[in-house]
Scaffold this active site. Structure first.
Site, PDB file in Angstrom:
ATOM      1  CB  THR C  44      -0.912  -0.008   1.251  1.00 21.83           C
ATOM      2  OG1 THR C  44      -1.757  -1.153   1.179  1.00 21.83           O
ATOM      3  CG2 THR C  44      -1.754   1.251   1.319  1.00 21.83           C
ATOM      4  CG  HIS C  47      -0.722   0.645  -4.327  1.00 16.81           C
ATOM      5  ND1 HIS C  47      -0.783   0.341  -5.666  1.00 16.81           N
ATOM      6  CD2 HIS C  47      -0.876  -0.532  -3.664  1.00 16.81           C
ATOM      7  CE1 HIS C  47      -0.975  -0.964  -5.811  1.00 16.81           C
ATOM      8  NE2 HIS C  47      -1.020  -1.519  -4.620  1.00 16.81           N
TER       9      HIS C  47
END
Lengths: 350, 350, 350, 350
Positions: C44, C47
């Site tokens: 994450t 990202h």
């Protein structure tokens, strides 16, 4: 195929048993005749041998006992397709009717009309035993052959351990006969975080150590409640596996189980047991399970998978190996508590 | 807001209770003050009133009892957001610690440090009661208001019935106090195929009829085993909901339960009960569940949904309505078995 | 307590991140300030760093990312009782509302209003992080400290593996990022009989070997279907743990899963995936589970128990350790697939 | 016993079917010959009649279709004990092998080698049909005879509804063919609090009204999402029963299901369906179940219990009754959507 064979026979309604010649069983269209390689001894066999109250009520002599075994297929009925001559097999000895509610809803292990081979029909303490095809379990060649005769009691242990969540749980095992000892190995293999084995007999506790229980406790001399409390942050164990059938052990077990815990009961008490339902079960929101036999046949798949994966070391439990003719000697060793699991060899070699 | 209010007070460590003036409770930052509209009476309140062994051990006078109620929010602490003044509410009276294993794993109903309002702290037999915001249950405007004070015992029934499969099952309910009677309605609403209500008291059996149990049986005069056997093709019931706490009823219940059945135990016996573990639980592969309280708050959602859908007719259970000041009269009617669920009105109107 | 601290800051709505001085967070009455010892990097975070479509939609700069960490309590709010200064802690970073249906029924991990620290609020890539008391997890002194910062992704793995039966099962794990790798260890520790790890990246497959998967397979070059078929008597795996999010891997996974199998999906595909519902799910009677986060807090208890028992060796997954200031270098190593789990040290020492 | 009988025969690999004379089936030792009283028509029969892609792949003409029926036992094989001549019976038409993993672990409904009578072997659109004893279901005399031929599709509905919790739940049923319509009745009988029936066909929606769905919605003209949101406090439904197989309906269904909900999929799409796994399944922590057939034989016991208890009114679904010879007319009425469940009478009377 010979006409006769040697077998242990409970010939009369009294203590003891005979080793004698009997006819080899005849098989029907859907039966399998197995030449027994190894048969092992269960506590039930000792009840039959001793001719105690349970045996007097259930057993109809003459009977060949024995419900734990492995061997090679010697002959098959004309309609049998699951196995062929020479296959190495064991069997589930609970023969279910196939037609009652339980049988038709996936619970054949508690069939309303179950017959047990070795209890209600002639069993495996013999050179040959006859098994219906439905109950034959063909042994995977990768599972260790030395465990092939003890799948019945191992199945009791696997069924008990896996009757609820076990991974990451703290588990108390009360009573270290062969099934309790197997349960130690199964629980640890399936992720139990802490296993407390409780047993008053020194010999059994030594084996529990070899089975790698995290705590091996003697309730007769140790403060089990305090030890468990300290080891579980004061909470108690998540799971109780009751294998002893002894009232004191049962109450100790419920006493150390946390609120919301699971108690799986396999050990059979010899008489009624008093419960304080309020404190032992109701306020605790305990889940109590009666455990009977093994799942037919989910447990057998589970055993096979665990054994093939090499996850179970059961050697310490096998304490004795002897020819079938020495059966009475084995009974004596069980009675005195000097033996755990005894393997018998009906066909000479061991 | 007045300074004082009228309440039932267990003032001393002896039988009885007083109706007298006491201060209105002070609320903290996260508390809710509720003006009680209806409070209803539980068997626990009779134990406290009678000052029996359980009460002597658990209750510390002075105490305002009462743990079943509904009312309107009269005031809220500064940090409360879930409800506002005027909202119609009830509450879960088991106050959980929020920090123990059970609380942090979705089992707050068996919190290790639970406190019960009305037992361990002042309760709802008063004009006002103080409840922590976490425990307030805002009532859906569509649920029938006449049931709003009895959600606590209805929750016991819902939790017991739905603790396992119930649809298409045959169900024995042993003991027809209010929770047993509610359980009849809940079981039928949730698809139970046959409900056998068992109760020795005539008055309660009449209400069981009104609750539409399929069979209402008197174990004192009827051959319950035979009736159940005939009605279940000889198999026995799938589910036993034990609400009586009486040893005879418990054994009858286990006796009529089929192998593989579920026994959910809610009724509290007054002393230890003897079990024949082998035949009643182990060989049957029974699943026995201790039932404590209600799930926090799954059961509350379930009750709301069933009541909104109009699936439960509970009126026959509500036998008495009286002003709070007549509390002792209500106790007397419970003691003589003339009443089932009694509603009390602390604020005059009923 | 200093006024300022160093932190990684996603300062603007574009790729990259800054390492800079920011104020130490202020804590409220029920908050805990933790001095971060180790913070680890999740996909994450990449990202967010890369500022991809998901990040553009979810993240509101400026933000301090980071949701995997451990550290010592530096200060507590006035109402905090669960921990005190100096305690070694980690935290669940999904902050649940506590008031929605899911929160009130034991499913806080899918709270309707969840906020994630490090995604929706400032996180742990800093010298200090502020955590609500409800979400603090006090670390048991017996769990290995080197694993204390990776409990969040280990929790994903534990939750996925234990979302259904695992003991004695054959298990395919599709995708060997850190969570897939952890899942290998967890599955084996919890009794999985066969673990098939499937991964196209060489570096990851090497780690899968070190994690002791029974089969480590490269779907790009090996006939996975045939290998699995041969190893499972032609039946297929019992359990699929989908950690890749890649359509080819998903279909391969469903293809090798047996009828009646469980598929637990954790990997997030970047776009919609076509399913042949009939053959992949319906006729197979598959059970497909979406896996989100970790159970609050059952999974945390499970992790603690498994780690204390020494059942998990996770070292091979931790490939990099670096000071927090080198964050961008870590991102680069993740992007090129040279690293698996990266540990960051915000307070100088490592 | 006559030598020949009249039957519907799929004689050639092309659309249509013939009504003609064929031999009465011969039975084996464990078979039962049933004189068909009523046979009913399934959508599968229309596929076979139309000779669509699925049929071309699966069906081997010549074949007598028909897998829903009831009738009286006309003859039994020598080893049959479960029923005798004259008994009124239906049958499970999925014939399981009894020897595969699924069969031996209580999941015979997904047997690896299942054969379906009426699809893979001659079925019930004839005066007589041959059924293995294992699959015969002796009908309880108390269940309404008019429902005896539709137990197969009712079983699909019962299995789907009871594949998870249903009591007190809000339930969306997507698609109102016969199984969807039955599911309305079953869900309500089993305590579903709200049933939303969704269907674009006017005729079917009218029947859904008669089945007493709480909401009958037309996705083509109504804002289903808003209606469900308003009716569920903004939360969405707990359970989705997908009976349509249509992609739009599938996505609508997942869209209105709450986080943590259950989606049970029975309807077979005619081609692959795209899923946004992240939003539709994974982040929602949805549980998606493929539903195949009925449990053998738990579902049959459940149906019997619900029907005996009078909990299911299925009359609105039975729209047509006609002699077997009018089969093609029935096909036409199904094709145009003018009929729901059609009953056929092979032996003249209806």
């Amino acid at each position: 195929m010979p006409e006769t064979m040697l077998a242990i026979v409970k010939a009369e309604a009294k203590p003891g048993a005979e080793f004698r010649e009997v006819p080899v069983p005849k098989i029907g269209l859907t039966d399998v005749l197995v030449k027994v390689k190894v048969a092992s001894v269960c506590g039930t066999d000792l009840h039959i041998y001793n001719w105690d109250a349970w045996a007097q009520n259930r057993i109809h002599p003459p009977l060949i006992p024995g419900h734990e075994f492995c061997g090679h297929v010697a002959a098959v009925g004309a309609e049998v397709t699951a196995v062929k001559e020479g296959d190495f097999v064991s069997a589930e000895m609970h023969v279910a009717c196939g037609k009652c509610l339980q049988c038709r809803t996936g619970e054949a292990h508690i069939c309303q009309k179950v017959k047990i081979i070795g209890v209600d029909a002639n069993g495996a303490f013999a050179e040959y035993v006859c098994i219906p095809e439905s109950n034959i379990w063909k042994l995977d060649p990768e599972i260790p052959q030395e465990y092939a005769s003890i799948l019945d009691p191992l199945g009791n242990a696997v069924h008990t351990v896996l009757a609820g969540e076990i991974a990451a749980k703290s588990v108390a095992i009360s009573g270290c006969g062969p099934i309790g000892l197997f349960a130690i190995a199964v629980a640890k293999a399936c992720g139990a975080a802490q296993v407390f084995a409780m047993e008053v007999n020194d010999f059994r506790r030594k084996i529990a150590q070899q089975m790698k229980a995290d705590y091996v406790l003697d309730p007769a001399t140790q403060d089990v409640k305090q030890i468990v409390r300290d080891a579980t942050n004061g909470v108690g164990v998540d799971v109780l596996l009751e294998m002893s059938g002894h009232p004191d052990a049962i109450h100790l077990g419920f006493g150390i189980m946390r609120s919301g815990g699971r108690a799986s009961l396999l050990g059979i008490p010899s008489k009624p047991v008093q419960f304080d339902l309020a404190s032992e079960i109701i306020f605790k929101a305990a889940v109590v399970q009666g455990i009977n036999g093994r799942l037919m046949y989910k447990t057998w798949y589970q055993m096979t998978a665990l054994l093939k994966a090499g996850k179970l070391d059961l050697h310490p439990v096998i304490t004795d190996r002897m020819p079938l003719k020495d059966f009475s000697k084995g009974m004596e060793r069980l009675r005195t508590g000097e033996a755990s699991k005894i393997l018998l060899y009906p066909n000479g070699s061991k």
